[in-house]
Design an enzyme around this catalytic site. Structure first.
Site, PDB file in Angstrom:
ATOM      1  N   ASP A  64       0.959  -1.407   0.112  1.00 50.49           N
ATOM      2  CA  ASP A  64      -0.030   0.066  -0.003  1.00 50.49           C
ATOM      3  C   ASP A  64       0.794   1.306  -0.026  1.00 50.49           C
ATOM      4  OD1 ASP A  64       0.832  -0.495   2.514  1.00 50.49           O
ATOM      5  OD2 ASP A  64      -0.970   0.206   3.629  1.00 50.49           O
ATOM      6  N   HIS A 268      22.075   4.020 -19.754  1.00 47.77           N
ATOM      7  CA  HIS A 268      21.311   4.373 -18.506  1.00 47.77           C
ATOM      8  C   HIS A 268      21.461   3.428 -17.236  1.00 47.77           C
ATOM      9  CE1 HIS A 268      18.066   6.311 -21.419  1.00 47.77           C
ATOM     10  NE2 HIS A 268      19.381   7.280 -21.155  1.00 47.77           N
ATOM     11  N   ASP A 285      25.618  11.663 -14.628  1.00 50.73           N
ATOM     12  CA  ASP A 285      24.851  12.243 -15.428  1.00 50.73           C
ATOM     13  C   ASP A 285      23.578  12.490 -14.567  1.00 50.73           C
ATOM     14  OD1 ASP A 285      22.548  12.720 -17.088  1.00 50.73           O
ATOM     15  OD2 ASP A 285      23.168  11.371 -18.596  1.00 50.73           O
ATOM     16  N   ASP A 296      20.021  18.971 -16.806  1.00 54.04           N
ATOM     17  CA  ASP A 296      20.446  17.830 -17.575  1.00 54.04           C
ATOM     18  C   ASP A 296      21.933  17.957 -17.918  1.00 54.04           C
ATOM     19  OD1 ASP A 296      20.879  15.073 -18.394  1.00 54.04           O
ATOM     20  OD2 ASP A 296      19.468  15.343 -20.117  1.00 54.04           O
ATOM     21  N   HIS A 375      23.353   6.876 -29.313  1.00 51.94           N
ATOM     22  CA  HIS A 375      22.389   7.640 -29.197  1.00 51.94           C
ATOM     23  C   HIS A 375      22.696   8.953 -29.915  1.00 51.94           C
ATOM     24  CE1 HIS A 375      24.729  10.393 -26.337  1.00 51.94           C
ATOM     25  NE2 HIS A 375      25.317   8.967 -25.875  1.00 51.94           N
ATOM     26  N   HIS A 379      18.697  16.307 -27.293  1.00 52.06           N
ATOM     27  CA  HIS A 379      17.152  16.403 -27.311  1.00 52.06           C
ATOM     28  C   HIS A 379      16.577  17.764 -26.607  1.00 52.06           C
ATOM     29  CE1 HIS A 379      17.746  15.694 -22.849  1.00 52.06           C
ATOM     30  NE2 HIS A 379      18.597  14.845 -23.181  1.00 52.06           N
ATOM     31  N   HIS A 386      13.666  14.673 -21.300  1.00 45.78           N
ATOM     32  CA  HIS A 386      13.515  14.682 -22.757  1.00 45.78           C
ATOM     33  C   HIS A 386      11.930  15.368 -23.024  1.00 45.78           C
ATOM     34  CE1 HIS A 386      15.860  10.694 -22.451  1.00 45.78           C
ATOM     35  NE2 HIS A 386      16.640  11.716 -22.581  1.00 45.78           N
ATOM     36  N   GLU A 409      25.430  16.180 -26.258  1.00 43.80           N
ATOM     37  CA  GLU A 409      25.863  15.159 -25.238  1.00 43.80           C
ATOM     38  C   GLU A 409      26.666  14.249 -26.272  1.00 43.80           C
ATOM     39  OE1 GLU A 409      22.900  12.840 -23.218  1.00 43.80           O
ATOM     40  OE2 GLU A 409      21.433  14.230 -23.944  1.00 43.80           O
ATOM     41  N   TYR A 413      31.498   4.739 -25.895  1.00 44.59           N
ATOM     42  CA  TYR A 413      31.342   3.854 -25.064  1.00 44.59           C
ATOM     43  C   TYR A 413      31.940   2.465 -25.571  1.00 44.59           C
ATOM     44  CZ  TYR A 413      27.885   7.449 -24.163  1.00 44.59           C
ATOM     45  OH  TYR A 413      27.109   8.424 -24.185  1.00 44.59           O
ATOM     46  N   ARG A 431      30.938  10.476 -21.693  1.00 42.85           N
ATOM     47  CA  ARG A 431      29.833  11.370 -22.192  1.00 42.85           C
ATOM     48  C   ARG A 431      29.979  12.645 -21.389  1.00 42.85           C
ATOM     49  NH1 ARG A 431      25.996   8.455 -21.492  1.00 42.85           N
ATOM     50  NH2 ARG A 431      24.951   9.119 -19.441  1.00 42.85           N
ATOM     51  N   GLU A 433      27.874  16.360 -21.484  1.00 43.61           N
ATOM     52  CA  GLU A 433      26.592  16.945 -21.585  1.00 43.61           C
ATOM     53  C   GLU A 433      26.367  18.196 -21.031  1.00 43.61           C
ATOM     54  OE1 GLU A 433      21.825  15.520 -21.448  1.00 43.61           O
ATOM     55  OE2 GLU A 433      23.296  14.646 -19.977  1.00 43.61           O
TER      56      GLU A 433
END
Length: 467
Positions: A64, A268, A285, A296, A375, A379, A386, A409, A413, A431, A433
């Site tokens: 719950d 991710h 990130d 971001d 990628h 964005h 996003h 970004e 990899y 990365r 960004e």
């Protein structure tokens, strides 16, 4: 004042406590004047239609216990209302009730457990509704609000019960329209109109977004100062979350990524439970929300404060690609131009490093670069990480305009199990960004205060250990 936190029983993280942001000069997060302006403009655009927006549903975490609630961005930007179990109806041609909210009833017993509810009175007094009803009256009142409209604006897919309700309304009005000649004849997705409003940020939108990005930057800086080999990724995540909450952010815009070593090759990765080893690169990130807008930002840096020669090769290539991509952000440029430039720079560099073999154009045409760069470079950024807004119009890439905000970004990899690659590159993920505002004269990097050159990163980390 400085707070010292012991991490892992070995390392002390020192966080400056005088960084709390001054909120003066920032419009109220719940400014009804701003929200009314958005709502009025949206209603102007839908003309004789009626729009129906359900609130975000609650989600059960376990038994719950529910997940932390966060209002749907479209619903919030038109109402400022943060409670669940609500529906907003916008009827611009209605003689009395242009903006109607259906809300949870005031229930003293429930409010003792879960907090204050606006109720019908609060919906009109505090949120500007022309009329308000309890949510159990929706099926009774909704047909009256839409019966004279020629179309309904509604987005299917987020609330199955509301989806069924709208379908039922259309079936009913199909029958009645044949007899009396009025009633909605079509259901239209409101995203094309509303998301266009969200895509171009206003002055107040940008103030809130700047604050979200700035707090995100402060969190990244503190994480870079705190990093030590031997810590766990979740300890750095704790630093990020502490700094964000300390500076007025209610939540992150997405689950923070703290990826050390080969974990950084998982795009991710959010487990954040590994020990950070000597010689690891750490990819963070993370972006925080403020006023329902989010930052971001990504930075990659060495846990011990010094890049190895191999790490430098990969990192500098990604940094060069990002710099060239940012240089192409300007009014009139195609949305895809920064990505195309980043892909070319990365592909040329990967050939030099021996990660790819062949001619640049052919490798790009055959998507061979996607073995290491999977990628897109950008964005939209705004109320969602996003964010809303089309990337193409009539099958053509969108042209950038002042007021748009996008990320830039690029990354590389190289998974540990990649075959045919020099062993020294395996397990490296990088990365970088930044959040970039399109201005009338070009672009502004909103997240520029977080260092990203090799020299500046090493200086920041090493200076933090000397203090």
């Amino acid at each position: 004042m400085m707070l010292s936190i012991r991490c892992g029983g070995h390392f002390v993280v020192r966080i400056m406590l005088n960084q709390k942001y001054d909120m003066s000069g920032i419009p109220s997060i719940h400014s009804q004047e701003l929200i009314k302006q958005r709502r009025d403009e949206f209603m102007r655009r839908i003309g004789g239609g009626v729009a129906i927006f359900p609130s975000a549903p609650t989600a059960v975490r376990n038994s719950d216990v529910e997940h932390e609630y966060r209002q749907d961005s479209d619903f919030y930007c038109l109402t400022g209302f943060e409670e669940p179990n609500a529906v907003a109806v916008l009827a611009p041609d209605h003689p009395e009730h242009r903006f109607v909210l259906f809300v949870q009833a005031r229930e003293r017993e429930r409010e003792v457990w879960t907090g204050w509810r606006a109720g019908e009175e609060g919906a009109t007094r505090d949120f500007g509704a022309d009329a308000a009803f309890t949510i159990d009256k929706l099926d009774e009142q909704l047909p009256k609000l839409v019966e004279k409209a020629d179309r309904i604006y509604y987005r299917f897919g987020s609330d199955p019960r509301c989806d069924d309700r709208v379908v039922g309304l259309m079936r009913r009005f199909q029958r009645e329209r044949q007899r009396n000649g009025v009633g909605p004849a079509a259901v239209i997705d409101p995203a094309e109109l509303l998301h266009e409003l969200r895509l171009i940020k206003t002055g107040v939108d940008l103030e809130l977004l700047r604050r979200a990005v700035d707090i995100s930057c402060e969190a990244h800086l503190e994480a870079m100062r705190a990093i030590r080999p031997g810590m766990f990724e979740y300890e750095i995540e704790a630093v990020l979350r502490y700094v964000c909450r300390k500076n007025g952010s209610p939540r992150h815009g997405y689950a923070p990524i703290v990826a050390s070593g080969a974990n950084a090759t998982v795009l991710h990765y959010t487990t954040n439970d590994c020990r950070i080893e000597e010689g690891d690169l750490v990819l963070i990130d993370a972006g925080t929300e403020f006023g329902y807008f989010t930052g971001d930002v990504t930075r990659t840096f060495p846990a011990n404060g010094r890049f190895t020669e191999v790490q430098r090769e990969i990192y500098q290539l990604v940094l060069d690609a990002q710099a060239e991509a940012i240089n192409l952000v300007r009014p009139g440029a195609s949305f895809i131009e920064p990505h195309d430039r980043a892909v070319r720079v990365l592909t040329e560099g990967m050939i030099r490093l021996g990660l790819l073999n062949g001619e640049v154009d052919k490798l790009i045409e055959d998507n061979e670069y996607k073995k290491f760069y999977m990628h897109r470079t950008s964005h939209w950024l705004g109320m969602d990480v996003h964010d809303a807004g089309p990337y193409k119009v009539a099958d053509e890439w969108r042209r950038l305009e002042p007021g748009m905000v996008l990320t830039v970004e690029p990354g590389i990899y190289v998974a540990e199990d990649t075959e045919g690659v020099d062993l020294r590159y395996r397990g490296i993920g990088v990365r970088i960004e930044d959040d970039v505002l399109v201005t009338t004269g070009g672009a502004e990097v909103l997240s520029a205060r977080v260092p990203k050159t090799i020299e500046d990163i090493e200086r920041l980390i090493m200076e933090s250990r000397e203090s």
